[in-house]
Design a protein around this motif. Structure first.
Motif, PDB file in Angstrom:
ATOM      1  N   MET A   1      23.045  24.365  76.995  1.00  0.00           N
ATOM      2  CA  MET A   1      21.989  23.522  77.541  1.00  0.00           C
ATOM      3  C   MET A   1      20.749  24.340  77.911  1.00  0.00           C
ATOM      4  N   TYR A   2      20.978  25.590  78.343  1.00  0.00           N
ATOM      5  CA  TYR A   2      19.866  26.471  78.719  1.00  0.00           C
ATOM      6  C   TYR A   2      19.634  27.561  77.674  1.00  0.00           C
ATOM      7  N   ALA A   3      20.029  27.300  76.425  1.00  0.00           N
ATOM      8  CA  ALA A   3      20.002  28.351  75.400  1.00  0.00           C
ATOM      9  C   ALA A   3      18.614  28.949  75.206  1.00  0.00           C
ATOM     10  N   ASN A   4      17.556  28.146  75.338  1.00  0.00           N
ATOM     11  CA  ASN A   4      16.202  28.630  75.037  1.00  0.00           C
ATOM     12  C   ASN A   4      15.583  29.459  76.153  1.00  0.00           C
ATOM     13  N   VAL A   5      16.189  29.434  77.343  1.00  0.00           N
ATOM     14  CA  VAL A   5      15.543  30.103  78.490  1.00  0.00           C
ATOM     15  C   VAL A   5      16.483  31.069  79.196  1.00  0.00           C
ATOM     16  N   SER A   6      17.612  31.416  78.590  1.00  0.00           N
ATOM     17  CA  SER A   6      18.631  32.166  79.327  1.00  0.00           C
ATOM     18  C   SER A   6      18.892  33.553  78.756  1.00  0.00           C
ATOM     19  N   ALA A   7      19.423  34.407  79.642  1.00  0.00           N
ATOM     20  CA  ALA A   7      19.886  35.747  79.260  1.00  0.00           C
ATOM     21  C   ALA A   7      21.252  35.954  79.885  1.00  0.00           C
ATOM     22  N   TYR A   8      22.089  36.764  79.235  1.00  0.00           N
ATOM     23  CA  TYR A   8      23.461  36.985  79.693  1.00  0.00           C
ATOM     24  C   TYR A   8      23.604  38.475  80.010  1.00  0.00           C
ATOM     25  N   LEU A   9      23.919  38.779  81.264  1.00  0.00           N
ATOM     26  CA  LEU A   9      23.868  40.158  81.731  1.00  0.00           C
ATOM     27  C   LEU A   9      25.177  40.557  82.397  1.00  0.00           C
ATOM     28  N   GLN A  10      25.686  41.731  82.018  1.00  0.00           N
ATOM     29  CA  GLN A  10      26.872  42.276  82.672  1.00  0.00           C
ATOM     30  C   GLN A  10      26.480  42.814  84.044  1.00  0.00           C
ATOM     31  N   SER A  11      27.122  42.305  85.099  1.00  0.00           N
ATOM     32  CA  SER A  11      26.738  42.702  86.456  1.00  0.00           C
ATOM     33  C   SER A  11      27.667  43.731  87.073  1.00  0.00           C
ATOM     34  N   ASN A  12      28.632  44.229  86.307  1.00  0.00           N
ATOM     35  CA  ASN A  12      29.520  45.280  86.829  1.00  0.00           C
ATOM     36  C   ASN A  12      28.939  46.669  86.517  1.00  0.00           C
ATOM     37  N   ARG A  13      27.658  46.811  86.786  1.00  0.00           N
ATOM     38  CA  ARG A  13      26.924  48.062  86.578  1.00  0.00           C
ATOM     39  C   ARG A  13      26.161  48.377  87.852  1.00  0.00           C
TER      40      ARG A  13
ATOM     41  N   LEU B   1      23.418  48.386  90.565  1.00  0.00           N
ATOM     42  CA  LEU B   1      22.510  47.279  90.865  1.00  0.00           C
ATOM     43  C   LEU B   1      21.132  47.472  90.237  1.00  0.00           C
ATOM     44  N   ASP B   2      20.645  48.707  90.262  1.00  0.00           N
ATOM     45  CA  ASP B   2      19.299  48.950  89.724  1.00  0.00           C
ATOM     46  C   ASP B   2      19.236  48.677  88.223  1.00  0.00           C
ATOM     47  N   GLN B   3      20.313  49.001  87.516  1.00  0.00           N
ATOM     48  CA  GLN B   3      20.348  48.737  86.073  1.00  0.00           C
ATOM     49  C   GLN B   3      20.342  47.237  85.790  1.00  0.00           C
ATOM     50  N   VAL B   4      21.164  46.505  86.552  1.00  0.00           N
ATOM     51  CA  VAL B   4      21.225  45.055  86.372  1.00  0.00           C
ATOM     52  C   VAL B   4      19.858  44.444  86.656  1.00  0.00           C
ATOM     53  N   TYR B   5      19.238  44.877  87.756  1.00  0.00           N
ATOM     54  CA  TYR B   5      17.955  44.287  88.148  1.00  0.00           C
ATOM     55  C   TYR B   5      16.854  44.646  87.148  1.00  0.00           C
ATOM     56  N   ALA B   6      16.925  45.850  86.594  1.00  0.00           N
ATOM     57  CA  ALA B   6      15.927  46.244  85.590  1.00  0.00           C
ATOM     58  C   ALA B   6      15.997  45.322  84.370  1.00  0.00           C
ATOM     59  N   ASP B   7      17.211  44.962  83.945  1.00  0.00           N
ATOM     60  CA  ASP B   7      17.365  44.047  82.810  1.00  0.00           C
ATOM     61  C   ASP B   7      16.873  42.643  83.160  1.00  0.00           C
ATOM     62  N   ILE B   8      17.118  42.228  84.403  1.00  0.00           N
ATOM     63  CA  ILE B   8      16.636  40.913  84.846  1.00  0.00           C
ATOM     64  C   ILE B   8      15.115  40.882  84.826  1.00  0.00           C
ATOM     65  N   LEU B   9      14.492  41.922  85.364  1.00  0.00           N
ATOM     66  CA  LEU B   9      13.025  41.984  85.378  1.00  0.00           C
ATOM     67  C   LEU B   9      12.464  41.952  83.957  1.00  0.00           C
ATOM     68  N   ALA B  10      13.105  42.687  83.051  1.00  0.00           N
ATOM     69  CA  ALA B  10      12.624  42.734  81.667  1.00  0.00           C
ATOM     70  C   ALA B  10      12.640  41.350  81.041  1.00  0.00           C
ATOM     71  N   PHE B  11      13.674  40.564  81.334  1.00  0.00           N
ATOM     72  CA  PHE B  11      13.746  39.218  80.765  1.00  0.00           C
ATOM     73  C   PHE B  11      12.742  38.276  81.426  1.00  0.00           C
ATOM     74  N   VAL B  12      12.612  38.380  82.747  1.00  0.00           N
ATOM     75  CA  VAL B  12      11.656  37.522  83.457  1.00  0.00           C
ATOM     76  C   VAL B  12      10.232  37.788  82.974  1.00  0.00           C
ATOM     77  N   LYS B  13       9.935  39.050  82.657  1.00  0.00           N
ATOM     78  CA  LYS B  13       8.576  39.422  82.250  1.00  0.00           C
ATOM     79  C   LYS B  13       8.384  39.434  80.733  1.00  0.00           C
ATOM     80  N   LEU B  14       9.377  38.935  79.989  1.00  0.00           N
ATOM     81  CA  LEU B  14       9.325  39.033  78.525  1.00  0.00           C
ATOM     82  C   LEU B  14       8.152  38.262  77.931  1.00  0.00           C
ATOM     83  N   ASP B  15       7.869  37.063  78.444  1.00  0.00           N
ATOM     84  CA  ASP B  15       6.746  36.284  77.899  1.00  0.00           C
ATOM     85  C   ASP B  15       5.435  37.056  78.040  1.00  0.00           C
ATOM     86  N   ASP B  16       5.257  37.711  79.179  1.00  0.00           N
ATOM     87  CA  ASP B  16       4.031  38.482  79.406  1.00  0.00           C
ATOM     88  C   ASP B  16       3.938  39.651  78.436  1.00  0.00           C
TER      89      ASP B  16
END
Length: 849
Positions: free
Chosen positions: A442-454, A456-471
């Motif tokens: 349902m959210y295929a066009n706006v979602s990312a799938y991230l392994q969180s057993n890493r 915290l800084d690595q996980v958050y860096a990947d989250i930021l990269a996806f949030v800022k991808l359009d820019d």
């Protein structure tokens, strides 16, 4: 005329700046062009200085002031070249004569001004030079010829509005009166200046609040120079970044949902996102407690009945609470970060009904073992609902709370959550595994799938990269309509989720130059015959293979168990082969038809040159005279009319026709000679010949090669210089009739448009390969389905493979046991392999009775 640029070496620094500028005009890939300066003009009372100061504070690395020149003596502490360029009166006057100053003024026998060199000194650093001016100064600078962004900030023309504005800033009435007078004078000067030069200013900003004026100024700079002020500095990283219809100055909403199983780290990431982007962060639990107990609302009171009865609160109440919360001013302005909601597909549907759609959805994924270990150290503050963790760095009360006294008080009242037992965690994770595949779709066009057993800084860096991808992609991605693609084969070199659409980056493989196109995935698959996926096998941690190669032992239906402790992606590959090679079929003739000049001969020659062992030209017979350079037996068999008419009467031709008073045809002898050599005969016939072949029932692939238009064909024929004007007219008329006749449905198997010979040939290759595989051999199947001991049916089917040789499919499996069933046609060897991203267990092969 010998030199393109002349550089005057007044000072080494400025001469070097001029050299860079000269190179950038011709080779901007080597030396980037200078950033144009910003000229801000306004009455002082319009907040001009405040706007400039705010720009410098927010973007200290991209803006700079030109160092002005003056003839006054230095004040105590002032440094020449840093605060001002201190010049003698004679030096200043000499600079005026040499036209070195973009603007200057003399006040009480003291000169003040700005040189063009001072502006370049800022530009050479890659910065935008800010020039603070009034209208008269802006006119002088524009007249000097300085290119730049000229902006004027207007003030109200109404006396009362002006007085109200300045009374809030000035204590003394005399100051207010002077400010109002100065402002009115500047607005009058502006009006006169615009009458003289309507294009004096690129932007005139009407009176607004300071914040709105500042945002408009930033946007005007960003539109001209996005490297100086990026678009996200104006509109944020949410949808307004790329959707003009949602833009409102002063607002930069970012809407994010963070989802995942219990203990996957959702709250930790939400807090970081909220701090980074200034967006409100909330959970449905917080909203419910607040609306039901702390600040009762109508919806909260209705939901309280369920809470007091320890019952599940219906989804409609939760969605209403979210709807009310996101209508608050802080959410409208900054967006929202929703923690752990929605949790089911039905909740997604309710949110969509209310018009609640996120910019980004982050699915956090984590192995069960890690989730349970996290549960062991998790503690809850029953007063605030805040969660702490003693085993995770930075998550203890002493780390999260700034005041030591408060941290100690919280530490004393911490409790363990009742639902953090291993059984409860397992049940919650199993429930999540069951519903998350549907939510991902349902959210295929706006979602990312991230392994969180890493970390915290690595996980958050990947989250930021996806949030800022359009820019990141905004300046580089231009989506091409799939209808404008002309090649028949592309390679996918990159994928992205951009502007809430899934995109593919395609590479056109045709020479002479590879081109790239971004296309929408959903549109691309509609017009694609085949997508072949390649996998990096090193990404798969577990590989298993089951070979069934003894036909005496190969059952028709088999069952194979798969078991995984974690959700996993399994690449299932099925390979099949019959025990004996298939019976050889006679080579299938390829019949080319098309008007003279359409390019048939060119395509035929390229085909036979690439595959000389597969195709051979079947030489036709004709009664016309040979043209210059044509050889009998190679281009045509040139025969007498009487002899050819006799052979036709005896059935010696598979097709024949009379064109322009000459007989043309393909003899059986010529066709059988090519077939006997083991090659596919290639025929070049006209429309009458094609009809003859179809009437005679000759098995062949019938291809029509057409030019883009009759006009284009006529141009090609004229370039041959082999036809008289009369003959040319006859051929063009015949070509039009042939093109019209070829449009009859069912006459040809394929029509090839030859507007570009390379693209036409690529299309031909696809056609001939398809023709060679016309036979429909037996297929084998492999079906994967979910397994449940208690279910009467096999369970939900994950994938269905059907192939004549080999096929693969990627299947997402939840934790637990699964059943792979295969149904193989009798007499086929087969091999099935499993490659998974996590460790899986593959059980023995069983026969299904």
């Amino acid at each position: 005329e010998w030199f393109q640029e002349v550089i005057v070496n007044e000072t080494v620094d400025d001469a070097y700046a001029l050299l860079q500028l000269a190179v950038s005009r011709k080779h901007e890939q080597i030396v980037p062009p200078f950033v144009l300066p910003l000229v801000v003009a306004a009455p002082l009372t319009a907040g001009r200085r405040s706007l400039v100061v705010r720009l410098m504070e927010e973007f200290p690395d991209t803006f700079g002031f030109a160092v002005s020149s003056t003839t006054r003596p230095p004040a105590e502490g002032e440094v020449d070249g840093e605060d001002f360029h201190f010049l003698t009166r004679e030096q200043f006057q000499e600079g005026i004569k040499k036209n070195l100053f973009i603007e200057w003024i003399e006040v009480e026998q003291v000169y003040h001004g700005t040189t063009h060199a001072a502006v370049r000194a800022v530009q050479v650093q890659g910065r935008m030079c800010v020039i603070d001016a009034d209208v008269e100064a802006a006119q002088v600078i524009r007249a000097y010829g300085l290119e730049g962004l000229y902006v004027f900030c207007a003030v109200p023309t109404d006396d009362n509005l002006l007085q109200d504005r300045f009374e809030t800033r000035e204590a003394e009435a005399s100051h207010v009166e002077k400010r109002v007078k100065d402002a009115k004078t500047q607005m009058k000067v502006l009006k006169e200046a615009l009458e003289e030069d309507p294009e004096l200013f690129d932007l005139i900003m009407e009176p607004e609040t300071f914040e709105i004026t500042y945002m408009k100024l930033k946007n005007s700079i960003s539109m001209r120079c996005p490297t100086i002020v990026p678009q996200h500095a104006v509109w944020g990283f949410g949808r307004p970044l790329w959707d003009d219809s949602l833009r409102k100055y002063g607002d930069s909403p970012l809407k994010v949902m963070v989802l995942g199983p219990a203990l996957s780290g959702k709250s930790t990431m939400c807090v970081r996102l909220a701090n980074e982007f200034g967006a409100p962060h909330f959970t449905t639990g917080q909203l419910l407690r607040d609306a039901a107990y702390e600040n009762p609302t109508e919806v909260g009171i209705a939901a309280k009945k369920f809470l007091d009865a320890s019952q599940y609160v219906p989804d409609k109440f939760m969605v209403l609470l979210i709807q009310q919360r996101i209508q608050q001013p802080d959410c409208l302005s900054r967006g929202w970060i929703i923690d752990g909601f929605p949790r089911t597909p039905s909740q997604v549907e309710l949110l969509v009904e209310k018009g609640i759609w996120p910019d980004k959805v982050l699915f956090l994924e984590c192995p069960f073992e890690d989730l349970f270990n996290r549960a062991q150290g998790r503690q809850l503050d029953p007063v605030t609902g805040q969660v702490f963790h003693e085993r995770i760095e930075g998550m203890a009360p002493r780390d999260q709370l700034h005041r030591k006294k408060t941290a100690k008080q919280v530490q004393k009242r911490l409790t363990i959550r009742h639902d953090d037992s291993e059984e409860n965690v397992q049940n919650r994770v199993d429930h999540y595994d069951g519903i998350v595949p549907h939510m991902k779709k349902m959210y295929a066009n706006v979602s990312a799938y991230l392994q969180s057993n890493r970390p915290l800084d690595q996980v958050y860096a990947d989250i930021l990269a996806f949030v800022k991808l359009d820019d990141k992609l905004l300046p580089h991605v231009e989506v091409t309509p799939v209808t404008s693609l002309t090649a028949t084969e592309y390679t996918v070199v990159e994928t992205a989720k951009f502007k809430q659409v899934q995109l593919l980056k395609l590479q056109d493989l045709l020479p002479p130059e590879a081109k790239f196109y971004w296309v929408q995935l959903a549109e691309f698959v509609k017009v694609t015959h085949c997508i072949q996926l390649h996998y990096r096998y090193e990404d798969f941690k577990s590989t298993h293979k089951v070979d069934l190669l003894d036909l005496s032992q190969v059952p028709q239906h088999t069952a194979i168990w798969l078991e995984s402790k974690e959700p996993t992606e399994v690449l299932i590959s099925l390979q099949v082969a019959p025990p004996e090679p298939p019976k050889e079929e006679k080579p299938l003739p390829l019949v080319f038809c098309g008007p003279s000049g359409a390019g048939k001969s060119t395509l035929i020659h390229r085909l036979m040159a690439e595959w000389p062992d597969k195709y051979a030209f079947c030489v036709s017979s004709t009664t016309r005279a040979p043209r210059e350079g044509e050889q009998s037996g190679t281009d045509y068999h040139f025969v007498e009319r009487a002899a050819m008419e006799a052979a036709i009467a005896e059935g010696g031709f598979v097709e024949h026709a009379e064109v322009h008073g000459n007989l043309y045809g393909t003899s059986k002898e010529s066709l059988e000679a090519v077939v006997a050599s083991g090659k596919s005969p290639v025929l070049d016939v006209d429309l009458q010949g094609v009809k003859s072949l179809k009437k005679a029932g000759v098995a062949a692939a019938l291809l029509f090669v057409t030019p883009p238009s009759a006009a284009a064909l006529e141009e090609r024929l004229r370039l041959r210089h082999t036809e008289s004007e009369e003959t040319l007219r006859v051929r063009v008329a015949a070509a039009k009739a042939e093109m019209e006749g070829a449009s009859k449905p069912g006459l040809f198997d394929h029509v090839i448009l030859n507007d570009d010979v390379d693209k036409a040939y690529e299309c031909l290759k696809v056609v001939v390969l398809t023709a060679a595989e016309r036979a429909a051999p037996l297929t084998c199947r492999a079906i994967t389905s979910a397994y449940d001991w208690t279910a009467e049916s096999p369970g939900q089917m994950h994938a269905n493979l059907a192939t004549t040789t080999a096929q693969s499919v990627m299947v997402a499996l939840r934790r637990g046991r699964h059943l792979l069933k295969t149904a193989v046609d009798r007499g086929f060897y087969n091999s099935i392999s499993f490659r998974s991203t996590t460790e899986i267990h593959v059980g023995p092969v069983h026969e299904i009775l």
